[in-house]
Enzyme design. Structure first.
Site, mmCIF file in Angstrom:
data_model
loop_
_atom_site.group_PDB
_atom_site.id
_atom_site.type_symbol
_atom_site.label_atom_id
_atom_site.label_comp_id
_atom_site.label_asym_id
_atom_site.label_seq_id
_atom_site.Cartn_x
_atom_site.Cartn_y
_atom_site.Cartn_z
ATOM 1 N N GLU A 54 -6.065 -10.722 -1.333
ATOM 2 C CA GLU A 54 -6.815 -10.221 -0.132
ATOM 3 C C GLU A 54 -8.346 -10.356 -0.517
ATOM 4 O OE1 GLU A 54 -5.376 -6.999 2.230
ATOM 5 O OE2 GLU A 54 -3.351 -7.603 1.940
ATOM 6 N N GLU A 96 1.006 -1.169 -0.097
ATOM 7 C CA GLU A 96 0.081 0.328 0.143
ATOM 8 C C GLU A 96 0.857 1.259 0.046
ATOM 9 O OE1 GLU A 96 -2.600 -0.485 3.238
ATOM 10 O OE2 GLU A 96 -3.824 -2.319 2.350
HETATM 11 C C1 XIL Z 1 -5.801 -6.257 8.453
HETATM 12 C C2 XIL Z 1 -5.973 -7.438 9.293
HETATM 13 O O1 XIL Z 1 -7.022 -8.420 8.578
HETATM 14 C C3 XIL Z 1 -6.620 -7.055 10.641
HETATM 15 O O2 XIL Z 1 -7.013 -8.026 11.407
HETATM 16 C C4 XIL Z 1 -5.895 -5.981 11.472
HETATM 17 O O3 XIL Z 1 -6.419 -5.391 12.358
HETATM 18 C C5 XIL Z 1 -5.548 -4.658 10.249
HETATM 19 O O4 XIL Z 1 -5.098 -5.441 9.110
HETATM 20 N N1 XIL Z 1 -4.662 -4.742 3.732
HETATM 21 C C6 XIL Z 1 -3.663 -5.689 3.994
HETATM 22 C C7 XIL Z 1 -3.697 -6.206 5.335
HETATM 23 O O5 XIL Z 1 -2.737 -5.429 3.514
HETATM 24 O O6 XIL Z 1 -2.692 -6.530 6.028
HETATM 25 C C8 XIL Z 1 -4.810 -5.793 6.279
HETATM 26 O O7 XIL Z 1 -5.007 -6.632 7.232
HETATM 27 C C9 XIL Z 1 -6.246 -5.402 5.518
HETATM 28 C C10 XIL Z 1 -5.837 -4.433 4.533
#
Ligand code: XIL
Length: 386
Positions: A295, A180
């Site tokens: 994701e 990101e």
């Molecule tokens: C999220 C997790 O799923 C949560 O449990 C945590 O509180 C915050 O991070 N994009 C990403 C992930 O790359 O690492 C994030 O994961 C969700 C958004």
């Protein structure tokens, strides 16, 4: 003449509220893709072959993010993951400080207890293992801001990446090296997020991270991972261009980057317009990069709908998206950000306005297969072979 089908969906259009996603998905439903009357149900896939097998038949990996504390306390969850998945990624345990105990308790120490457990779990169950994430602007430990300076930041970056990547060298399918790094709202011409790493090291931090990871494990697939690139809006078009500019600049300077991670947190404001998404993926592939959907889930917080309708909308969202994405031969893996509604970050991050349980994932909270599972299965079955 409005058919019963159309009337039903138009009626549902009001149920779904005026949200554009509701309307665009309702129009999809009106086309007969997924109907609600008992006369038609989404055509279930034949056989109960797991998603991993269906993906593998097309040269793809399918898996999920998961958390160590859920795996070690829920045997049914382990069984579901072992049945459906061929790759897993720790949701927390390889971030600097997301789990407890954190990977980075202090400036000079590492605690690999949980990350080792996850790597062993993957190995024991014959699954590939991917790392997430070496550099991110979030999940930084509390000591970071008061310890890391412009003078020592490069040392901390290299030490972290070398130590962590070397430990799992040869056991990792791929690493999200940088996560990101693009945020247009931060106002930079290059679209880079004003992350602590950019503030400390300037734009070279990204190249530096990939080079450190490549030196530590020359065999790992090194990935740049980002989100908000799925639907056609002016903002998404701009972010897609900023991501392409970043990837092109990294490739031009010889950065050892091998793949792009498309996070795929779906449920955008507009319906899917496959043309521009296909072009975006093709442009990435033309940089000689592989693509992973890293994701995948469906954020349907604003859909105050009964679960049976909600599930159909989620399923349509998955199938529409994957039918486009899996047409791109450079796509090598699909991971959902969770496998079961029992364990999803969206319960906290994006609860449903109706306070009903969120239902974004392929399995319900009892690990039964849902229409979303059927949608992924259909998408893998229909995907071109790699
Ligand atoms: C999220 C997790 O799923 C949560 O449990 C945590 O509180 C915050 O991070 N994009 C990403 C992930 O790359 O690492 C994030 O994961 C969700 C958004």
């Amino acid at each position: 003449m409005i058919t019963r089908r159309k009337a039903l969906c138009l009626g549902l259009g009001t149920v779904a509220g005026v949200s554009p996603i509701g309307r665009s998905l309702m129009s999809k439903l009106a086309s007969g893709a997924y109907l609600f009357d008992s006369g038609f149900r989404p055509s279930p896939v034949s056989s109960d072959k797991p998603l991993s097998e269906r993906a593998a038949a097309k040269g793809l990996l399918y898996g999920t993010a998961c958390r160590q504390h859920n795996l070690c306390s829920d045997l049914n969850y382990v069984r579901a993951i072992a049945r459906e998945c061929s790759i897993l990624v720790p949701e927390w345990e390889l971030k600097w400080a997301a789990s407890y105990p954190p990977l980075r308790p202090t400036p000079d120490t590492f605690n690999f207890t949980l990350a080792d457990w996850m790597a062993d779990f993957a190995q024991t169950h014959g699954m590939q293992f991917r790392g997430h994430t070496l550099l991110w602007h979030l999940s930084l430990p509390s000591w970071f801001a008061e310890t890391v300076t412009a003078q020592n930041a490069e040392g901390y970056l290299i030490k972290h990446i070398q130590t962590v990547v070397k430990r799992y060298a040869g056991r990792i399918h791929s690493w999200d090296v940088v996560n990101e790094a693009i945020e247009l709202e931060d106002g930079r011409i290059d679209g880079l997020r004003k992350s602590p790493w950019l503030d400390l090291l300037g734009i070279d931090y990204i190249d530096l991270a990939f080079r450190a990871a490549s030196e530590a494990d020359p065999k790992a697939l090194l990935v740049y991972n980002d989100y908000g690139l799925d639907y056609d809006t002016p903002e998404v078009d701009k972010k897609r261009q900023a991501v392409l500019n970043l990837l092109e600049s990294l490739k031009a300077r010889g950065t050892p980057i091998h793949a792009f991670g498309l996070q795929g947190h779906l449920g955008g404001r507009n319906g899917l317009s496959s043309g521009r998404l296909r072009t975006f993926l093709s442009q990435i592939a033309s940089l000689d990069l592989k693509i992973l959907v890293t994701e995948l889930d469906v954020v349907g917080a604003k859909l105050p709908l009964p679960n049976n309708l909600y599930d159909r909308l989620v399923a349509i969202t998955y199938e529409d998206y994957l039918n486009v994405v899996l047409d791109e031969p450079a796509v090598i893996a699909v991971l959902t950000w969770g496998l079961s509604d029992r364990y999803t970050w969206l319960s906290d991050f994006k609860p449903r306005s109706s306070n009903a349980h969120v239902r974004p994932l392929p399995l319900d909270n009892q690990f039964n297969r849902k229409l979303a599972w059927n949608a992924l299965a259909r998408a893998f079955d229909h995907a071109p072979k790699r």
